[in-house]
Design an enzyme around this catalytic site. Structure first.
Site, PDB file in Angstrom:
ATOM      1  CG  MET A  30       9.485  56.893  67.517  1.00  0.00           C
ATOM      2  SD  MET A  30       9.902  55.383  68.398  1.00  0.00           S
ATOM      3  CE  MET A  30       8.926  55.573  69.874  1.00  0.00           C
ATOM      4  CG  HIS A  34       1.497  64.619  70.501  1.00  0.00           C
ATOM      5  ND1 HIS A  34       2.403  65.592  70.840  1.00  0.00           N
ATOM      6  CD2 HIS A  34       2.084  63.432  70.809  1.00  0.00           C
ATOM      7  CE1 HIS A  34       3.478  65.037  71.357  1.00  0.00           C
ATOM      8  NE2 HIS A  34       3.322  63.721  71.336  1.00  0.00           N
ATOM      9  CG  HIS A  37       5.145  64.744  67.419  1.00  0.00           C
ATOM     10  ND1 HIS A  37       4.097  63.982  67.844  1.00  0.00           N
ATOM     11  CD2 HIS A  37       6.283  64.082  67.780  1.00  0.00           C
ATOM     12  CE1 HIS A  37       4.558  62.889  68.433  1.00  0.00           C
ATOM     13  NE2 HIS A  37       5.876  62.930  68.419  1.00  0.00           N
ATOM     14  CD  GLN A  61      13.199  54.835  70.285  1.00  0.00           C
ATOM     15  OE1 GLN A  61      13.794  55.242  69.281  1.00  0.00           O
ATOM     16  NE2 GLN A  61      12.524  55.662  71.062  1.00  0.00           N
ATOM     17  CE  LYS A 149       6.299  62.606  77.780  1.00  0.00           C
ATOM     18  NZ  LYS A 149       6.622  61.392  77.053  1.00  0.00           N
ATOM     19  CG  ASP A 150      10.602  62.053  75.286  1.00  0.00           C
ATOM     20  OD1 ASP A 150      10.126  61.289  76.130  1.00  0.00           O
ATOM     21  OD2 ASP A 150      10.024  62.322  74.206  1.00  0.00           O
TER      22      ASP A 150
HETATM   23  O1  PAF Z   1      11.225  60.847  70.756  1.00  0.00           O
HETATM   24  C1  PAF Z   1      10.980  60.022  69.836  1.00  0.00           C
HETATM   25  O2  PAF Z   1       9.941  60.026  69.215  1.00  0.00           O
HETATM   26  C2  PAF Z   1      12.042  58.993  69.497  1.00  0.00           C
HETATM   27  O3  PAF Z   1      12.711  58.555  70.623  1.00  0.00           O
HETATM   28  C3  PAF Z   1      13.008  59.457  68.394  1.00  0.00           C
HETATM   29  C4  PAF Z   1      13.836  60.651  68.846  1.00  0.00           C
HETATM   30  C5  PAF Z   1      12.250  59.811  67.139  1.00  0.00           C
HETATM   31  C6  PAF Z   1      13.984  58.325  68.070  1.00  0.00           C
HETATM   32  O4  PAF Z   1      13.327  57.176  67.640  1.00  0.00           O
END
Ligand code: PAF
Length: 280
Positions: A30, A34, A37, A61, A149-150
């Site tokens: 998104m 940082h 990513h 989301q 992290k997620d």
């Molecule tokens: O983790 C994220 O940045 C978002 O949830 C994703 C996986 C790009 C979906 O919008």
């Protein structure tokens, strides 16, 4: 680096790459990139012929009272970071092309989407699963990269891929942390100096829980109490949850034995922070 904004252009480019035998590695984001990513992009670079990244702040989301409007953005900075990390294709679709005005088709991964983050953010994982499925159909990757992290997001996406037989390998890479342990996140930019200092307590709580487990504590309640105690030492921290869970189903464990994940979610002012530690 090629920047593609149209869905059909991205699909036909992906088709021609695949026809030419190229393997596409994909990092969906998104934006407001940082090191977390960038670590995904670097790995994608090592393992694939072509690296595609996407930047799309996905409206489905976010809950109605969440931070969609103020979500941090830095299109130019992100473009430079992608380019210098070796991304070949940056896909940046517009929300109006990704979704009709009243979207009616969603991907729902039942059960796992409704607990922990899903209980606090109803509809969040439906939005994540939907956009990731769409992005997979547009970018057509062989491998897709996500940050640990997620943790729950990764579990939802893996289940979606398995449940819909999507031909994509999901790769989860370790959380990248600041020097004091704070997990890197675009939302950390919301924290003021004092909140930023306090935010390191999430990682301290996780490592305190891990320490108990290493010392033979098996009672999840004892571990959770310790984690909570570490969190609330910082004034102004509101704990949403702490959990000792099964790392695949994310359901609470009755005994802290074998593989497990420690999860925390807390708020500092209006900023929500999440973190986790996998214990193997
Ligand atoms: O983790 C994220 O940045 C978002 O949830 C994703 C996986 C790009 C979906 O919008």
């Amino acid at each position: 680096m090629q920047i593609i904004t149209s869905i059909t252009d991205m699909q036909s480019h992906a088709d021609s790459l695949r026809k030419a035998g190229k393997r596409i590695g994909f990092v969906p984001t998104m934006g407001f990139l940082h090191e977390g990513h960038l670590s995904l992009m670097r790995r994608a670079r090592q393992e694939n012929d072509v690296v595609a990244a996407s930047i799309f702040v996905n409206p489905t989301q976010f809950g109605p009272k969440e931070d969609l409007d103020r979500y941090p953005r830095d299109a130019e900075g992100d473009r430079k970071k992608c380019e210098s990390t070796g991304v070949d294709i940056l896909f940046t679709p517009a929300a109006a092309e990704m979704y009709s005005e009243r979207p009616s088709v969603f991907v729902n991964v039942e059960g796992i989407s409704d607990i922990l983050e899903g209980a606090i953010r109803p509809g969040h994982f439906r939005g994540v699963a939907t956009v990731v499925a769409k992005l997979f159909n547009i970018v057509k990757p062989c491998k897709a990269y996500f940050g640990q992290k997620d943790f729950q997001q990764c579990a939802v996406i893996k289940r979606m891929v398995a449940g819909l037989n999507l031909d994509v390998e999901v790769i989860v890479l370790p959380t990248v942390r600041e020097a004091d342990g704070l997990a890197m996140s675009s939302r950390n930019s919301y924290l003021d100096t004092e909140q930023r200092r306090k935010s390191a307590c999430l990682y301290r709580a996780l490592t305190a829980g891990e320490e108990l487990i290493k010392n033979g504590v098996r009672e999840p309640e004892t571990i959770k109490q310790k984690m909570r105690a570490v969190l609330v030492q910082e004034k102004g921290i509101e704990v949403d949850y702490v959990e000792v869970a099964d790392p695949d189903r994310l359901t609470p464990l009755e005994t802290a034995e074998g593989r497990m994940v420690l999860l925390v979610a807390a708020r500092l002012g209006s900023t929500r922070l999440i973190d986790n530690l996998l214990i193997l």
